[in-house]
Motif scaffolding. Structure first.
Motif, mmCIF file in Angstrom:
data_model
loop_
_atom_site.group_PDB
_atom_site.id
_atom_site.type_symbol
_atom_site.label_atom_id
_atom_site.label_comp_id
_atom_site.label_asym_id
_atom_site.label_seq_id
_atom_site.Cartn_x
_atom_site.Cartn_y
_atom_site.Cartn_z
ATOM 1 N N TYR A 28 0.625 -1.077 0.241
ATOM 2 C CA TYR A 28 0.067 -0.215 0.266
ATOM 3 C C TYR A 28 0.445 1.156 -0.190
ATOM 4 N N PHE A 88 2.729 7.461 3.620
ATOM 5 C CA PHE A 88 3.200 6.630 4.670
ATOM 6 C C PHE A 88 1.556 6.280 4.767
ATOM 7 N N VAL A 89 2.717 4.660 5.947
ATOM 8 C CA VAL A 89 1.841 3.778 6.572
ATOM 9 C C VAL A 89 2.650 3.708 7.821
ATOM 10 N N GLY A 90 2.764 4.633 8.275
ATOM 11 C CA GLY A 90 3.783 4.040 9.214
ATOM 12 C C GLY A 90 3.066 4.934 10.169
ATOM 13 N N VAL A 91 2.348 4.492 11.357
ATOM 14 C CA VAL A 91 1.179 4.838 12.116
ATOM 15 C C VAL A 91 2.193 6.155 12.935
ATOM 16 N N PRO A 92 0.827 7.745 12.802
ATOM 17 C CA PRO A 92 2.067 8.719 12.778
ATOM 18 C C PRO A 92 1.315 9.045 14.399
ATOM 19 N N GLY A 131 2.348 15.367 -3.619
ATOM 20 C CA GLY A 131 1.779 14.706 -3.207
ATOM 21 C C GLY A 131 1.481 13.606 -1.808
ATOM 22 N N LEU A 132 0.237 13.333 -0.963
ATOM 23 C CA LEU A 132 0.111 12.956 -0.080
ATOM 24 C C LEU A 132 -0.883 11.787 0.076
ATOM 25 N N ARG A 133 -0.981 10.528 0.855
ATOM 26 C CA ARG A 133 -1.279 9.393 0.997
ATOM 27 C C ARG A 133 -1.383 8.317 2.177
ATOM 28 N N GLY A 134 -2.589 8.652 3.196
ATOM 29 C CA GLY A 134 -1.655 7.484 3.792
ATOM 30 C C GLY A 134 -2.768 6.574 3.926
ATOM 31 N N GLY A 135 -2.400 5.853 5.597
ATOM 32 C CA GLY A 135 -3.198 5.227 6.225
ATOM 33 C C GLY A 135 -3.008 3.741 6.434
ATOM 34 N N PRO A 136 -3.901 3.022 7.102
ATOM 35 C CA PRO A 136 -3.911 1.211 7.640
ATOM 36 C C PRO A 136 -3.638 0.792 6.329
ATOM 37 N N ALA A 137 -3.296 0.066 5.900
ATOM 38 C CA ALA A 137 -3.268 -0.601 4.729
ATOM 39 C C ALA A 137 -4.473 -1.503 4.130
ATOM 40 N N PRO A 138 -5.624 -1.426 2.862
ATOM 41 C CA PRO A 138 -6.234 -2.211 2.777
ATOM 42 C C PRO A 138 -5.603 -3.430 2.417
ATOM 43 N N ASN A 144 5.426 11.808 -4.609
ATOM 44 C CA ASN A 144 4.223 11.594 -4.030
ATOM 45 C C ASN A 144 4.859 11.082 -3.155
#
Lengths: 340, 340
Positions: free
Chosen positions: B155, B262-266, B282-289, B259
């Protein structure tokens, strides 16, 4: 020649200034055909951005080339040109990647003050785009819009990856927000929700392609967008204001996996990492790489496909530039066009 | 049955717990074949996230289905399954958009504690993916990795839009960062720069496809990336840590128009709006689907195309789960695999 100078908050004067010169062999000097006041100029006019000394103002322009430096090749005297507010060489890696407003050699054209009778344009070949022939007078406002607000609205939609069939919400009903509606429509958005509480702006938004109007703001506005989109939020949200509330409203109006394109110059905006993380929203902003879009936007204007010049609901002689600022500050006008 | 319970920072116990039950007709109960300790578990183990009461722990798992509820259709007892840490129905609008970790009916599987001999899986049909047949023992670590770290690394690369030919920098040399290297390689990145200062992790990063190693961190690390990329920055940066420094390093390592995924839990991450704006990143993160990627990742593992199980450099019996936490906390191990 004469031009606008900001002396202090609320104090814009139209006065005699030095004639712009070719300083580098890549420069051009243009005679201004039209210029205007930008929403971002108001940050200074209102004293939110400081003004330490008398400062020439304005960064949007169309004009006719009067003189070019020895190394200018593509641009020639006599051409009608539209340019970006950032000069760019259009050849460096960032330019080739489509981000001319991050050109390694960029210069802010507005540093010279474009609300003036003549303007020095650095890096003329990389900055200006000439029309095939001099445009008719009725097209001048729309071509002028391309130099910033239409290009910026376009970038908001491009940065948010607007796709055919999308539901797009636009935060901000200023000239940029209204142009963002045009861009979303051109990119094939199926549903365009303009967030506005001003009747005249709502009406122009609808004319530009908005299918829905939401008058609520902040949390209520975001809640309304969710309600209208099956509980999840809009596919893309275009943030065209630049303050902490509008950014929060934008981020909370987008669905998981959606995007926010933000083009309002941020003032006091901090994005909380944890909220952004769990939202799954993609975010990209910045000063619009107008130069990337100019050829296409000029074509759309000349073909009559878009008419962003309608955002200019006040036309004034350049000498009355101070009234242009006042009218926009008091929200009597969406955007003031100025002609020398 | 027995499982891990976190009592307080540094205090993980392996003890008798209630047998998991089918609570809803969409549940399954699996017998754990392998589970592990996640980097994010350490936030609690180290006391950075509070632990108010004894809490069952762990959210990564592979296992064999023992029992299913009356409404479970696709998943059957006896199947070997891999699942995501968030249960999802895989049918709601967010799931259909590919963001199963934002499922409108999501439940955190880890709430029941997956470092245990048996696990209740809510929404079994939407959460679990069965392998065509029971895998050989040597494939179990890589299949287990798919349930979180490999899916999360994937992700990171997907959220950053890694494209063939890209230069990709990876911030963080934990199991997720190493799996992000695998993902970037699979997506066709030409140059993959692993940011790591640990010899064993550098070596695994190279084995997974990293072409370059950068040991510098923070501003120095970002400067080094710019130096290696013609002065502009990497096309894509994968942030796999989650603190303020790593996020800053990631944002400053990306080129304009690039881009950051980010996948490290902030933890303590605030993003300054003006800096993000002018960066054009550009920036997108989150808990991976993870659920979105599981079918493909399982195929890649079964085909031998990827071997993310190598991140498990410590294999322990589940009863020694406390030692797994200790070894990771002290960075003696990248990631601890636990088998009942």
């Amino acid at each position: 020649m004469r031009g606008a100078v900001l002396y202090a908050p609320g104090d814009v004067r139209f006065e005699e200034r030095d004639e712009p010169q070719i300083l580098k062999p890549t420069d051009a000097v243009i005679r201004t055909v039209a210029t205007c006041v930008c929403g971002s100029d108001l940050w200074n006019y209102r004293g939110i951005n400081p003004t330490d000394q008398p400062t020439p103002f304005g960064h949007e322009y169309v004009g006719v080339v009067e003189e070019v430096g020895d190394e200018v090749r593509a641009i020639r005297p006599g051409q009608f040109v539209v340019g970006s507010f950032f000069a760019s060489d259009n050849t460096c890696p960032n330019c080739r990647n489509g981000y001319q407003t991050n050109c390694l050699h960029r210069e802010f054209v507005g540093a010279g003050g474009c609300q003036a009778e003549r303007i020095r344009i650095p890096l003329a070949d990389g900055t200006l785009v000439a029309t095939p022939e001099p445009p008719s007078a009725d097209l001048v406002p729309s071509l002028l819009a391309c130099s910033d607000v239409m290009g910026t609205g376009w970038y908001a939609a491009a940065a948010a990856h607007v796709q055919p069939g999308d539901t797009v919400a636009v935060v901000g009903d200023g000239a940029v927000g209204l142009c963002a509606v045009i861009a979303a429509k051109q990119m094939g958005a199926e549903r365009i929700i303009a967030m506005s509480r001003h009747a005249s702006r709502q009406s122009l938004a609808r004319e530009f392609g908005a299918t829905d109007i939401v008058a609520e703001r902040g949390e209520d506005g975001a809640a309304r967008i969710k309600e209208m989109t099956g509980g999840i939020g809009a596919d893309r949200v275009l943030e065209c204001v630049g303050d902490a509330n509008s950014m929060r409203q934008a981020l909370r109006s987008a669905r998981p996996g959606g995007n926010v394109g933000f083009v309002g110059v941020p003032h006091g905006v901090e994005i909380e990492g944890t909220e952004l993380f769990y939202s799954h929203v993609g975010l990209r902003g910045g000063p619009a790489p107008v130069r990337q879009y100019l050829p296409r936007l000029i074509d759309l204007v000349l073909a009559g496909a878009i008419n962003p010049g309608k955002v200019f609901d006040l036309h004034l002689p350049l000498s009355q530039v101070a009234e242009g600022y006042r009218a926009m500050d008091e929200r009597r006008a969406i955007k003031a066009l100025l002609t020398p």
